[in-house]
Write a protein that holds these residues in place. Structure first.
Motif, PDB file in Angstrom:
ATOM      1  N   LEU A  50       0.843  -1.181   0.000  1.00 12.88           N
ATOM      2  CA  LEU A  50       0.000   0.000   0.000  1.00 12.88           C
ATOM      3  C   LEU A  50       0.885   1.240   0.000  1.00 12.88           C
ATOM      4  CD1 LEU A  50      -2.762  -1.064   2.532  1.00 12.88           C
ATOM      5  CD2 LEU A  50      -2.665  -1.418   0.050  1.00 12.88           C
ATOM      6  N   ALA A  51       0.618   2.156  -0.904  1.00  8.58           N
ATOM      7  CA  ALA A  51       1.433   3.365  -1.057  1.00  8.58           C
ATOM      8  C   ALA A  51       0.939   4.457  -0.124  1.00  8.58           C
ATOM      9  CB  ALA A  51       1.369   3.857  -2.502  1.00  8.58           C
ATOM     10  N   PRO A  52       1.825   5.380   0.257  1.00  9.10           N
ATOM     11  CA  PRO A  52       1.376   6.515   1.074  1.00  9.10           C
ATOM     12  C   PRO A  52       0.364   7.351   0.321  1.00  9.10           C
ATOM     13  CG  PRO A  52       3.693   6.748   0.427  1.00  9.10           C
ATOM     14  CD  PRO A  52       3.248   5.426  -0.055  1.00  9.10           C
ATOM     15  N   ASP A  53      -0.602   7.906   1.043  1.00 10.50           N
ATOM     16  CA  ASP A  53      -1.679   8.651   0.384  1.00 10.50           C
ATOM     17  C   ASP A  53      -1.176   9.857  -0.382  1.00 10.50           C
ATOM     18  OD1 ASP A  53      -3.694   6.954   1.081  1.00 10.50           O
ATOM     19  OD2 ASP A  53      -4.310   8.058   2.851  1.00 10.50           O
ATOM     20  N   ALA A  54      -0.060  10.425   0.031  1.00  4.77           N
ATOM     21  CA  ALA A  54       0.472  11.600  -0.667  1.00  4.77           C
ATOM     22  C   ALA A  54       1.247  11.220  -1.923  1.00  4.77           C
ATOM     23  CB  ALA A  54       1.382  12.395   0.262  1.00  4.77           C
ATOM     24  N   GLY A  55       1.331   9.926  -2.216  1.00  7.01           N
ATOM     25  CA  GLY A  55       2.177   9.482  -3.306  1.00  7.01           C
ATOM     26  C   GLY A  55       1.529   9.436  -4.666  1.00  7.01           C
ATOM     27  N   GLY A  56       0.290   9.880  -4.792  1.00  7.72           N
ATOM     28  CA  GLY A  56      -0.367   9.872  -6.085  1.00  7.72           C
ATOM     29  C   GLY A  56      -1.658   9.078  -6.021  1.00  7.72           C
ATOM     30  N   SER A  57      -2.436   9.134  -7.104  1.00  7.53           N
ATOM     31  CA  SER A  57      -3.765   8.522  -7.099  1.00  7.53           C
ATOM     32  C   SER A  57      -3.807   7.184  -7.811  1.00  7.53           C
ATOM     33  CB  SER A  57      -4.765   9.476  -7.760  1.00  7.53           C
ATOM     34  OG  SER A  57      -4.396   9.725  -9.110  1.00  7.53           O
ATOM     35  N   ALA A  58      -2.768   6.825  -8.566  1.00 10.48           N
ATOM     36  CA  ALA A  58      -2.802   5.617  -9.385  1.00 10.48           C
ATOM     37  C   ALA A  58      -1.753   4.612  -8.921  1.00 10.48           C
ATOM     38  CB  ALA A  58      -2.549   5.979 -10.850  1.00 10.48           C
ATOM     39  N   GLU A  89     -14.061  16.432 -17.088  1.00 12.88           N
ATOM     40  CA  GLU A  89     -15.397  15.964 -17.480  1.00 12.88           C
ATOM     41  C   GLU A  89     -15.314  14.720 -18.353  1.00 12.88           C
ATOM     42  OE1 GLU A  89     -18.491  17.722 -20.543  1.00 12.88           O
ATOM     43  OE2 GLU A  89     -18.642  18.786 -18.620  1.00 12.88           O
ATOM     44  N   VAL A  90     -14.382  14.700 -19.303  1.00 15.86           N
ATOM     45  CA  VAL A  90     -14.231  13.527 -20.168  1.00 15.86           C
ATOM     46  C   VAL A  90     -13.801  12.308 -19.352  1.00 15.86           C
ATOM     47  CG1 VAL A  90     -12.820  12.546 -22.023  1.00 15.86           C
ATOM     48  CG2 VAL A  90     -13.824  14.815 -22.289  1.00 15.86           C
ATOM     49  N   LEU A  91     -12.867  12.495 -18.431  1.00 16.46           N
ATOM     50  CA  LEU A  91     -12.428  11.379 -17.588  1.00 16.46           C
ATOM     51  C   LEU A  91     -13.556  10.888 -16.701  1.00 16.46           C
ATOM     52  CD1 LEU A  91      -8.915  12.730 -16.543  1.00 16.46           C
ATOM     53  CD2 LEU A  91      -9.385  10.871 -18.151  1.00 16.46           C
ATOM     54  N   ALA A  97     -14.597   7.828 -19.164  1.00 14.02           N
ATOM     55  CA  ALA A  97     -13.791   6.761 -18.570  1.00 14.02           C
ATOM     56  C   ALA A  97     -14.363   6.305 -17.232  1.00 14.02           C
ATOM     57  CB  ALA A  97     -12.354   7.236 -18.376  1.00 14.02           C
ATOM     58  N   ARG A  98     -15.365   7.032 -16.713  1.00 13.01           N
ATOM     59  CA  ARG A  98     -15.983   6.707 -15.417  1.00 13.01           C
ATOM     60  C   ARG A  98     -14.922   6.563 -14.331  1.00 13.01           C
ATOM     61  NH1 ARG A  98     -19.406   5.634 -19.957  1.00 13.01           N
ATOM     62  NH2 ARG A  98     -21.568   5.550 -19.238  1.00 13.01           N
ATOM     63  N   LEU A  99     -13.925   7.422 -14.351  1.00 10.61           N
ATOM     64  CA  LEU A  99     -12.850   7.352 -13.376  1.00 10.61           C
ATOM     65  C   LEU A  99     -13.400   7.670 -11.989  1.00 10.61           C
ATOM     66  CD1 LEU A  99      -9.763   6.876 -13.700  1.00 10.61           C
ATOM     67  CD2 LEU A  99      -9.473   9.345 -13.564  1.00 10.61           C
ATOM     68  N   PRO A 100     -12.999   6.916 -10.955  1.00  6.29           N
ATOM     69  CA  PRO A 100     -13.478   7.217  -9.595  1.00  6.29           C
ATOM     70  C   PRO A 100     -13.171   8.659  -9.203  1.00  6.29           C
ATOM     71  CG  PRO A 100     -12.370   5.086  -9.641  1.00  6.29           C
ATOM     72  CD  PRO A 100     -12.148   5.711 -10.991  1.00  6.29           C
ATOM     73  N   LYS A 101     -14.039   9.227  -8.397  1.00  8.07           N
ATOM     74  CA  LYS A 101     -13.926  10.642  -8.045  1.00  8.07           C
ATOM     75  C   LYS A 101     -12.581  10.965  -7.400  1.00  8.07           C
ATOM     76  CE  LYS A 101     -18.141  11.486  -9.437  1.00  8.07           C
ATOM     77  NZ  LYS A 101     -18.367  12.185 -10.728  1.00  8.07           N
ATOM     78  N   HIS A 102     -12.039  10.035  -6.595  1.00 11.91           N
ATOM     79  CA  HIS A 102     -10.797  10.341  -5.886  1.00 11.91           C
ATOM     80  C   HIS A 102      -9.592  10.405  -6.823  1.00 11.91           C
ATOM     81  CE1 HIS A 102     -10.569   5.872  -5.949  1.00 11.91           C
ATOM     82  NE2 HIS A 102      -9.277   6.081  -6.011  1.00 11.91           N
ATOM     83  N   GLN A 103      -9.753   9.951  -8.085  1.00 15.56           N
ATOM     84  CA  GLN A 103      -8.643   9.973  -9.023  1.00 15.56           C
ATOM     85  C   GLN A 103      -8.723  11.098 -10.045  1.00 15.56           C
ATOM     86  OE1 GLN A 103      -8.837   5.379  -9.893  1.00 15.56           O
ATOM     87  NE2 GLN A 103      -6.810   6.095 -10.485  1.00 15.56           N
ATOM     88  N   LEU A 104      -9.871  11.730 -10.195  1.00 13.00           N
ATOM     89  CA  LEU A 104     -10.088  12.654 -11.307  1.00 13.00           C
ATOM     90  C   LEU A 104      -9.076  13.787 -11.355  1.00 13.00           C
ATOM     91  CD1 LEU A 104     -13.987  12.940 -11.379  1.00 13.00           C
ATOM     92  CD2 LEU A 104     -12.528  12.124 -13.246  1.00 13.00           C
ATOM     93  N   GLN A 105      -8.936  14.520 -10.276  1.00 13.47           N
ATOM     94  CA  GLN A 105      -8.066  15.689 -10.285  1.00 13.47           C
ATOM     95  C   GLN A 105      -6.604  15.289 -10.485  1.00 13.47           C
ATOM     96  OE1 GLN A 105      -9.344  18.808 -10.091  1.00 13.47           O
ATOM     97  NE2 GLN A 105     -11.431  18.028  -9.866  1.00 13.47           N
ATOM     98  N   GLY A 106      -6.183  14.238  -9.761  1.00 12.76           N
ATOM     99  CA  GLY A 106      -4.786  13.814  -9.868  1.00 12.76           C
ATOM    100  C   GLY A 106      -4.425  13.325 -11.256  1.00 12.76           C
ATOM    101  N   GLU A 107      -5.329  12.570 -11.889  1.00 11.16           N
ATOM    102  CA  GLU A 107      -5.046  12.056 -13.227  1.00 11.16           C
ATOM    103  C   GLU A 107      -4.977  13.186 -14.243  1.00 11.16           C
ATOM    104  OE1 GLU A 107      -4.795   8.494 -14.555  1.00 11.16           O
ATOM    105  OE2 GLU A 107      -3.917   8.665 -12.564  1.00 11.16           O
ATOM    106  N   ALA A 108      -5.929  14.094 -14.221  1.00  7.77           N
ATOM    107  CA  ALA A 108      -5.922  15.193 -15.188  1.00  7.77           C
ATOM    108  C   ALA A 108      -4.666  16.051 -15.013  1.00  7.77           C
ATOM    109  CB  ALA A 108      -7.177  16.050 -15.025  1.00  7.77           C
ATOM    110  N   THR A 109      -4.309  16.342 -13.770  1.00 13.05           N
ATOM    111  CA  THR A 109      -3.115  17.148 -13.516  1.00 13.05           C
ATOM    112  C   THR A 109      -1.875  16.444 -14.049  1.00 13.05           C
ATOM    113  OG1 THR A 109      -4.135  18.136 -11.563  1.00 13.05           O
ATOM    114  CG2 THR A 109      -1.738  18.263 -11.722  1.00 13.05           C
ATOM    115  N   ARG A 110      -1.801  15.150 -13.868  1.00 13.38           N
ATOM    116  CA  ARG A 110      -0.662  14.372 -14.368  1.00 13.38           C
ATOM    117  C   ARG A 110      -0.517  14.496 -15.879  1.00 13.38           C
ATOM    118  NH1 ARG A 110      -1.049   7.835 -14.047  1.00 13.38           N
ATOM    119  NH2 ARG A 110       0.377   7.297 -15.721  1.00 13.38           N
ATOM    120  N   TYR A 111      -1.602  14.332 -16.622  1.00 18.20           N
ATOM    121  CA  TYR A 111      -1.516  14.404 -18.092  1.00 18.20           C
ATOM    122  C   TYR A 111      -1.096  15.794 -18.546  1.00 18.20           C
ATOM    123  CZ  TYR A 111      -4.832  10.526 -17.284  1.00 18.20           C
ATOM    124  OH  TYR A 111      -5.469   9.411 -16.821  1.00 18.20           O
TER     125      TYR A 111
END
Length: 549
Positions: free
Chosen positions: A321-329, A467-469, A473-487
């Protein structure tokens, strides 16, 4: 004795490990543990000189046979792509939220051995080195500021938040694992030093960098092509890839509708997701980790000797299990060179206590076996059939493409044994198609097609990407912001997955068409993994050469 080209590869690894101890740690090359990494302009210049010198030496050598040629071509391709990124000033704007220098430094401490008192002495030294590493990174970032080379403000603020989270409790759990031995006070002091450095980084990003950083997120096509060569191992046709990704998303969405109907007896995708979230899950982080480990182990048992011959040295992969501050994926780290550290898959919990299994199973196959761990693990034990550089240094387009191919292979093998878990695989594939669209659409500047523009908007913005994610992609809410920021902050990385999968599937289809009834999937897999990492532009020809021997 190794060939001159293999010796050159070996020499490069040894010299680069000294110049970049963090890479040595992730590769599992011993001798650099506990040292800081120089990320200053001088440090980047020294590594650029090493690459240039290695390429000059390579130009004087003549390959002797196919294995030598593969080693030479891959070394040249990687070092050339890295030099191009250095020359366009990417070292000076290495400000990336979630996936960047902060996580590299933070996770590095967790990769060190933690068994003996001597091990813990090294851990303490590594933690004390954090300020020096981050201060050197700041020097390069400040040079970029003076030269007008900025990352986006969004990345600075996201990275600042990450640094602040690390400053609050980074490494405390690691040191708690030591207990109350004689080094506890020294370790606690080292943790405090590291946390103070994270806090200083957060203040620099918030107060000095973010106010003057770029408001624009896109990098433009010129920088995108440099990033594409680095991340994918090919200079892609952005328009062709963008249009293909829209077609691919529509194909996957049609398949998702059919799969959802099988789950619900005729219901929608949204209804299927709601049903599965309430029926296929575990409660608690301990139960989640146990399930992840059991699925990793089962995949290895089911594949070995049937579709792959898995080396005994890499039959172990750990789920952590990764630390919570380590990213969403989730993410993967390969075994050490000597295999004393196994391959590790890291799974962020993001503060959750309930974990959906129906959507996680496909990621198990991606990160573990037959995905990253099988590919990178088999490379680690390739011995003299592969250069040391190839055994240790990957290229994302190849690796992420193989891992997505592994999800598809798991489907072909019938491993998604309920309709719901197969829907999880399709949602993951839809996400990867959306990544191509967000990545290329934003950074190169393509508008959304007419029908899609009516639904989401005419141009790519952060809000449109989220919005597209969310909707496609129906991405879980806890991942949306982190994933978009990463891209937005990591050009071309998000396209590695789908474009890489497309290249692997095309190579397999070509072999099937050419060999007909003589095609053997296990033989093809053996040849594919035996290549080692190659950029996508070289993948098809290299596989044809491997199968024609």
């Amino acid at each position: 004795m190794p060939s001159p080209i293999f010796q050159l590869c070996d020499d490069f690894v040894d010299q680069y490990a000294k110049l970049y101890p963090l890479s040595a740690l992730y590769w599992g090359v011993p001798g650099q543990e506990g040292r800081s990494t120089d990320l200053s302009p001088a440090g980047h210049a020294a590594r650029a000189r090493l690459r240039e010198d290695t390429l000059r030496r390579l130009d004087t050598l003549t390959p002797t046979g196919r294995t030598d040629q593969l080693a030479a071509d891959y070394l040249r391709e990687r070092l050339s792509a890295e030099l191009a990124a250095h020359r366009t000033g990417e070292d000076q704007r290495a400000v990336l939220a979630g996936f960047g220098v902060l996580r590299t430094v933070h996770t590095g401490a967790d990769l060190l051995p933690h068994k003996t008192e001597d091990d813990w002495q090294v851990v303490a030294a590594a933690l004390r080195s954090v300020p020096e590493t981050l201060a050197s990174w700041r020097l390069s970032t400040e040079e970029g500021m003076r030269a007008g080379r900025f990352a986006a403000r969004r990345q600075a603020l996201g990275m600042a938040e990450q640094a602040a989270n690390y400053a609050a409790d980074a490494h405390a759990e690691l040191v708690a694992g030591y207990g109350e031995g004689p080094l506890r006070a020294e370790l606690d002091a080292a943790v405090a030093v590291a946390q103070a450095a994270y806090g200083k980084t957060a203040r620099f990003l918030t107060e000095d960098y973010a106010p003057v950083a770029d408001e624009t997120d896109c990098c433009g096509e010129e920088r995108y092509q440099v990033a594409s060569a680095l991340m994918i191992g090919a200079r892609i046709d952005p328009r062709e890839a963008y249009d293909w990704a829209w077609d691919e998303l529509h194909r996957i969405e049609d398949e998702m509708v059919r799969e959802a109907a099988a789950v619900t007896g005729g219901g929608s995708v949204a209804e299927a997701i709601a049903l599965l979230d309430e029926t296929d899950y575990v409660d608690g982080t301990h139960a989640y980790q146990e399930w992840l480990q059991e699925r990793h182990d089962r995949a290895i048992d089911d594949l070995d000797g049937r579709h792959f011959d898995i080396n005994p040295g890499v039959r172990t992969v750990q789920a952590r299990l990764a630390p919570d501050a380590g990213g969403s994926a989730p993410y993967y780290i390969a075994p050490s060179e000597d295999l004393t550290r196994p391959g590790i898959t890291w799974w962020p919990t993001n503060g959750r206590s309930r974990f959906a299994l129906w959507s996680a199973l496909t990621v198990v196959f991606h990160e573990g076996v037959p995905g990253h761990h099988l590919q990178r693990g088999q490379e680690r034990v390739a011995g003299e059939s592969m250069s040391r550089f190839s055994r240790l240094v990957g290229v994302s387009g190849n690796a992420e493409g193989w891992a997505l191919y592994a999800e598809r292979l798991a489907d072909e093998l019938g491993w998604f044994d309920t309709p719901g878990r197969r829907l999880g695989m399709l949602l993951g594939s839809a996400l990867r198609a959306c990544r191509v669209l967000v990545d290329i659409g934003l950074h190169v500047g393509f508008p959304l097609p007419a029908g899609e523009a009516e639904r989401h908007g005419p141009q790519w913005t952060y809000e449109v990407a989220v919005e597209v994610l969310d909707q496609r992609a129906r991405l879980p809410k806890h991942q949306l912001q982190g994933e978009a920021t990463r891209y937005f902050g990591w050009p071309a990385q998000a396209s590695c997955y789908k474009l890489g999968e497309r290249a692997w599937l095309a190579a397999r289809a070509e072999a099937q068409g050419r060999l007909g009834s003589g095609f053997d999937l296990k033989v093809w897999h053996t040849a594919a993994l035996g290549l080692g990492p190659v950029g996508l532009s070289a993948l098809g020809p290299a596989l044809r050469g491997a199968l024609s021997r």
